[in-house]
Design a protein around this motif. Structure first.
Motif, short mmCIF file in Angstrom:
data_model
loop_
_atom_site.label_atom_id
_atom_site.label_comp_id
_atom_site.label_asym_id
_atom_site.label_seq_id
_atom_site.Cartn_x
_atom_site.Cartn_y
_atom_site.Cartn_z
N ASP A 240 0.82 -1.22 0.00
CA ASP A 240 0.00 0.00 0.00
C ASP A 240 0.85 1.26 0.00
OD1 ASP A 240 -2.23 -1.56 0.02
OD2 ASP A 240 -2.56 -1.43 2.19
N GLU A 241 1.90 1.29 0.81
CA GLU A 241 2.73 2.50 0.90
C GLU A 241 3.37 2.84 -0.44
OE1 GLU A 241 6.57 4.23 3.43
OE2 GLU A 241 5.74 2.24 3.86
N ARG A 243 2.28 1.78 -3.44
CA ARG A 243 1.24 2.09 -4.41
C ARG A 243 0.73 3.52 -4.25
NH1 ARG A 243 -1.73 -1.99 -3.47
NH2 ARG A 243 -3.36 -1.04 -2.22
N GLU A 244 0.65 4.00 -3.03
CA GLU A 244 0.10 5.33 -2.78
C GLU A 244 1.09 6.45 -3.10
OE1 GLU A 244 -1.12 5.26 1.25
OE2 GLU A 244 -2.79 3.85 0.92
N ASN A 245 2.39 6.15 -3.05
CA ASN A 245 3.39 7.22 -3.21
C ASN A 245 4.25 7.08 -4.45
OD1 ASN A 245 2.88 8.60 -0.62
ND2 ASN A 245 3.61 6.67 0.27
N THR A 268 -4.58 12.35 -10.44
CA THR A 268 -4.27 11.11 -9.71
C THR A 268 -2.84 11.07 -9.21
OG1 THR A 268 -5.86 9.99 -11.16
CG2 THR A 268 -4.39 8.60 -9.83
#
Length: 358
Positions: A240-241, A243-245, A268
């Motif tokens: 997640d980290e 993918r988000e950054n 996005t």
């Protein structure tokens, strides 16, 4: 015409520079001119002869060791071959033999004796004058980002698209079959019955994302649908980290530059994308700076086209098998090292082609 005589010190300087240039006579002649601008400037053949003298225990121009006064005389054949090479360094030994009447084997021995080697050309991307500064600025910007954050390169989702056809690239030089006798092998090529598949692939932190089959020819609308609907699914296994950054890299493909695509990227990936008019500008005509181009596609296509492909389903299966094989290893450290090296060399040559220097 009598040969020019040099002093013992000049001969010693020539031999020293010849060794410094690792036996490259042309480079030695250039370095000698640069280092001793006020002295006589011998051409490359003098360096070869001087080295030959010292190798045989003779002193150039002195007659020591049984040699006559003056520099050693080389054969007429050798003079002819070296003169021809000086006029055209790309001439083949077959052409030399035809033009000079000297046998091909004799020419090869002369070239080997004088330490000439056949170096190959490197195919590079065609660039325009206005591309140099853009490539230079991109490399400087990327190195600065990596210096500031050592993980910056690994946080970029590098992407590219490529087409796989029935008759694709394969390396004939490495293609062989061990046999007890010559089987007279052949391989069909350039079939009139053609088919192709377009694939998108990404690399994020050394992990291969894809390949993902794209429908038909890529357009701005179809690429936008891919970004909205398919890319999130491809990134499901990414932490997640990350993918988000992560950043998203696009090249100069027209579909990547479409107005609706740029609007989506700005919303996005706010200040986190690379491309035309992006927060970081992707330089035009620069596949040599994209890991997909300088690493992945070449490995994949060499594996895919190692054997002839008969139909579309076989092509699709071959691509997936090759991709799985390549994906078994993580390449984060190697790709980052290769990218940084390419950026540094690109800066050194002021944004010009550099792959022949790698």
């Amino acid at each position: 015409m009598p040969r020019i005589q040099y002093t013992p010190q000049e001969y010693a300087n020539m031999h020293f520079i010849y060794g410094e240039c690792r036996g490259n006579a042309n480079a030695a002649a250039a370095l000698y001119r640069e280092r001793y601008p006020n002295l006589r400037h011998p051409d490359y053949r003098v360096f070869i002869r001087v080295h030959g003298c010292f190798s045989e225990g003779r002193i150039p121009g002195s007659g020591v060791g049984g040699a006559s006064a003056g520099r050693p005389v080389i054969s007429n054949d050798e003079e002819i071959v070296l003169d021809e090479i000086e006029r055209d360094s790309s001439v083949s030994t077959r052409t030399l033999a035809r033009h000079t009447g000297i046998s091909k084997s004799r020419i090869q021995r002369i070239l080997k004796k004088n330490m000439f080697h056949p170096y190959h050309f490197t195919r590079v991307q065609t660039l325009q004058q206005r591309d140099y500064n853009k490539r230079l600025f991109f490399c400087q910007q990327m190195l600065a980002k990596i210096e500031e954050d050592p993980q910056f390169f690994n946080n970029i989702l590098w992407t590219d698209e490529s087409s796989f056809k029935r008759d694709g690239y394969f390396n004939m030089h490495n293609l062989h079959s061990w046999q007890l006798s010559n089987p007279r092998l052949m391989r069909e090529d350039r079939s009139q019955y053609q088919f192709k598949i377009n694939y998108w692939t990404g690399i994020l932190n050394g992990k291969i994302i894809g390949p993902f089959e794209l429908p038909g020819n890529l357009s701005g609308q179809s690429y936008l649908q891919f970004l909205q609907n398919d890319l999130p699914n491809l990134l499901e296994d990414v932490p997640d980290e990350v993918r988000e950054n992560h950043w998203l890299q696009n090249d100069g493909c027209p579909a990547h530059y479409a107005t609706q695509v740029r609007a989506y990227l700005n919303a996005t990936y706010e200040n986190r994308w690379i491309g035309r008019l992006g927060p970081i500008l992707w330089p035009p005509r620069s596949p040599d700076l994209n890991p997909l181009d300088f690493f992945y596609w070449g490995c994949l296509k060499e594996e895919v086209y190692s054997k002839p492909i008969r139909n579309l389903e076989e092509l699709r299966s071959r691509v997936q098998q090759a991709a799985t094989k390549i994906s078994q290893r993580r390449y984060a450290r190697l790709l980052k090292r290769a990218f940084v090296r390419r950026c540094r060399i690109c800066i050194r040559v002021n944004g010009r082609q550099f792959e022949h220097l790698l």
